[in-house]
Scaffold this motif. Structure first.
Motif, PDB file in Angstrom:
ATOM      1  N   UNK A 178      40.270  -8.424  29.156  1.00 16.49           N
ATOM      2  CA  UNK A 178      41.209  -7.438  29.352  1.00 16.49           C
ATOM      3  C   UNK A 178      40.775  -6.858  28.156  1.00 16.49           C
ATOM      4  N   UNK A 179      39.878  -6.689  26.921  1.00 12.79           N
ATOM      5  CA  UNK A 179      39.805  -5.925  26.174  1.00 12.79           C
ATOM      6  C   UNK A 179      38.793  -5.228  26.536  1.00 12.79           C
ATOM      7  N   UNK A 180      37.987  -5.427  27.308  1.00 15.75           N
ATOM      8  CA  UNK A 180      37.003  -4.491  28.001  1.00 15.75           C
ATOM      9  C   UNK A 180      37.739  -3.211  29.027  1.00 15.75           C
ATOM     10  N   UNK A 181      38.920  -4.367  29.961  1.00 16.08           N
ATOM     11  CA  UNK A 181      39.173  -2.728  30.195  1.00 16.08           C
ATOM     12  C   UNK A 181      40.290  -2.228  29.885  1.00 16.08           C
ATOM     13  N   UNK A 182      40.462  -2.268  28.566  1.00  9.81           N
ATOM     14  CA  UNK A 182      41.478  -1.686  27.538  1.00  9.81           C
ATOM     15  C   UNK A 182      40.642  -0.551  27.384  1.00  9.81           C
ATOM     16  N   UNK A 240      48.013  -7.304  17.821  1.00 15.59           N
ATOM     17  CA  UNK A 240      47.223  -6.465  17.214  1.00 15.59           C
ATOM     18  C   UNK A 240      46.106  -6.543  17.088  1.00 15.59           C
ATOM     19  N   UNK A 241      45.313  -5.642  16.662  1.00 15.03           N
ATOM     20  CA  UNK A 241      43.606  -5.330  16.443  1.00 15.03           C
ATOM     21  C   UNK A 241      43.085  -6.534  15.633  1.00 15.03           C
ATOM     22  N   UNK A 242      43.419  -7.113  14.613  1.00 19.55           N
ATOM     23  CA  UNK A 242      43.078  -8.008  14.554  1.00 19.55           C
ATOM     24  C   UNK A 242      42.947  -9.485  15.511  1.00 19.55           C
ATOM     25  N   UNK A 243      44.277  -9.618  16.006  1.00 20.92           N
ATOM     26  CA  UNK A 243      44.617 -10.687  16.983  1.00 20.92           C
ATOM     27  C   UNK A 243      43.077 -10.241  17.840  1.00 20.92           C
ATOM     28  N   UNK A 244      43.210  -9.480  18.360  1.00 26.01           N
ATOM     29  CA  UNK A 244      42.226  -8.568  19.744  1.00 26.01           C
ATOM     30  C   UNK A 244      40.570  -9.028  19.065  1.00 26.01           C
ATOM     31  N   UNK A 268      32.608  -3.987  22.459  1.00 28.82           N
ATOM     32  CA  UNK A 268      33.786  -2.844  22.194  1.00 28.82           C
ATOM     33  C   UNK A 268      34.576  -4.216  20.360  1.00 28.82           C
ATOM     34  N   UNK A 269      34.419  -5.919  21.147  1.00 31.74           N
ATOM     35  CA  UNK A 269      33.956  -6.477  19.650  1.00 31.74           C
ATOM     36  C   UNK A 269      33.846  -4.823  18.296  1.00 31.74           C
ATOM     37  N   UNK A 270      33.101  -4.511  18.509  1.00 24.11           N
ATOM     38  CA  UNK A 270      32.621  -3.193  16.987  1.00 24.11           C
ATOM     39  C   UNK A 270      33.279  -2.244  16.892  1.00 24.11           C
ATOM     40  N   UNK A 271      33.952  -1.749  17.866  1.00 26.22           N
ATOM     41  CA  UNK A 271      35.479  -0.555  18.562  1.00 26.22           C
ATOM     42  C   UNK A 271      36.184  -1.234  17.710  1.00 26.22           C
ATOM     43  N   UNK A 272      36.811  -2.679  18.157  1.00 28.37           N
ATOM     44  CA  UNK A 272      38.166  -3.051  17.373  1.00 28.37           C
ATOM     45  C   UNK A 272      37.222  -3.423  15.358  1.00 28.37           C
ATOM     46  N   UNK A 273      36.467  -3.642  15.155  1.00 21.69           N
ATOM     47  CA  UNK A 273      35.744  -3.878  14.005  1.00 21.69           C
ATOM     48  C   UNK A 273      36.022  -2.404  13.298  1.00 21.69           C
TER      49      UNK A 273
END
Length: 317
Positions: A178-182, A240-244, A268-273
């Motif tokens: 999901x988050x890669x797709x986002x 939320x971005x924190x939950x993602x 993608x994790x680095x992007x959320x961070x």
């Protein structure tokens, strides 16, 4: 109808219990947040003052909590579920947590004579409110079957996944995708806009073509296209971005434990961070688009885009 104990009445647990009450179940709820508990009472939940009180007389106990540490804390110890629930009570954890914590609760529950399933959900706050969640249930087949009957008022899909922790495994892998797709949807949407495409026309094309995804259809990060998307509401949180970031880190931890490279997932994790470091952790995760269009302070923005374009055209340093 059943007596249900529910631990965790937050953004997901609150609307989920409302659907259980609407189905005719008695729900005894507990949450450390007074506001969450009050909201539960407003939807028909009976407030309790502790985990021990909530589980008394319950046919089934649901937990919906943020992290594995929280799940361990409500199941274990003198004040926990395993110490106070009746042995015939079915235990269901619908939190999204690490595999190790899920296994630890499975093991402890079995050792104490309980039936326990891990049953995380997909569908977000909107699915919780509408009663259209997808449940992924891991555990012994009889317990999974019995859990499915209790889960029915909250769900559109109930999918047995196999043995202990496979529900969590399915959820972790699903959210990674999901988050890669986002992230890819955000990049495609911004690029389409800058190439002069009408945003709705591009969405119409992508949603029936090979670029389609649930993230595109439901969470489109450009305002004015998908009415219920957070992009139309100043990125007020639906997830939320924190939950993602928490969920994608669960996938990364699981990948490392199985020697599975997640090059895209780690990026993608680095992007959320970066969103969190920019003070936007409480905003909707679709605000990841701000790292693409440069609207978040400190985002890559035009400078990096110009550098990349120069490199592509042979003009880089």
């Amino acid at each position: 109808m059943a007596t249900v104990a529910w631990i965790g009445l937050g953004n997901m647990g609150g609307p989920m219990t409302a659907n259980m009450v609407a189905a005719g179940h008695t729900v005894n709820g507990f949450d450390l947040s007074a506001d969450a508990l009050a909201a539960g009472v407003a939807s028909g939940v009976t407030a309790t003052s502790s985990v021990a009180e909530a589980v008394q007389g319950a046919d089934v106990v649901f937990t919906m909590l943020p992290k594995g540490d929280h799940v361990r804390s409500v199941y274990f110890g003198d004040a926990g579920i395993l110490a106070h629930a009746a042995k015939e009570t079915l235990l269901i954890d619908s939190s999204t947590i690490d595999i190790e914590s899920a296994q630890a609760v499975h093991d402890a529950a079995a050792a104490a004579g309980f039936r326990f399933v891990d049953a995380p959900v997909s569908g977000g706050m909107s699915g919780a409110a509408a009663g259209t969640l997808t449940f992924m249930i891991g555990g012994e087949s009889g317990a999974v079957k019995d859990a499915s009957a209790f889960i029915s008022p909250m769900s559109a899909n109930i999918i047995p996944t196999g043995g202990a922790t496979t529900g969590q495994a399915a959820k972790i892998c699903n959210n990674l995708m999901l988050f890669i797709n986002l992230a890819s949807t955000s990049e495609g949407a911004v690029l389409a806009d800058r190439l002069g495409l009408d945003k709705k026309v591009f969405w119409d094309i992508a949603s029936v073509s090979s670029g389609d995804s649930w993230a595109l259809r439901t969470w489109y990060p450009i305002a004015g296209v998908v009415p219920n998307a957070a992009s139309n509401h100043d990125f007020a949180p639906t997830f939320t971005a924190e939950l993602a970031n928490k969920d994608i880190n669960l996938a990364i931890a699981a990948a490392r434990s199985t020697d599975t490279p997640l090059e895209i997932g780690e990026h993608v994790q680095q992007m959320f961070q970066r969103l969190i470091d920019g003070g936007q952790g409480g905003k909707d995760c679709t605000m990841i688009v701000s790292l693409v269009d440069g609207s978040l302070p400190g985002a890559a923005g035009n400078n990096d885009a110009e550098t990349n374009a120069a490199a592509i055209n042979g003009k880089g340093k």
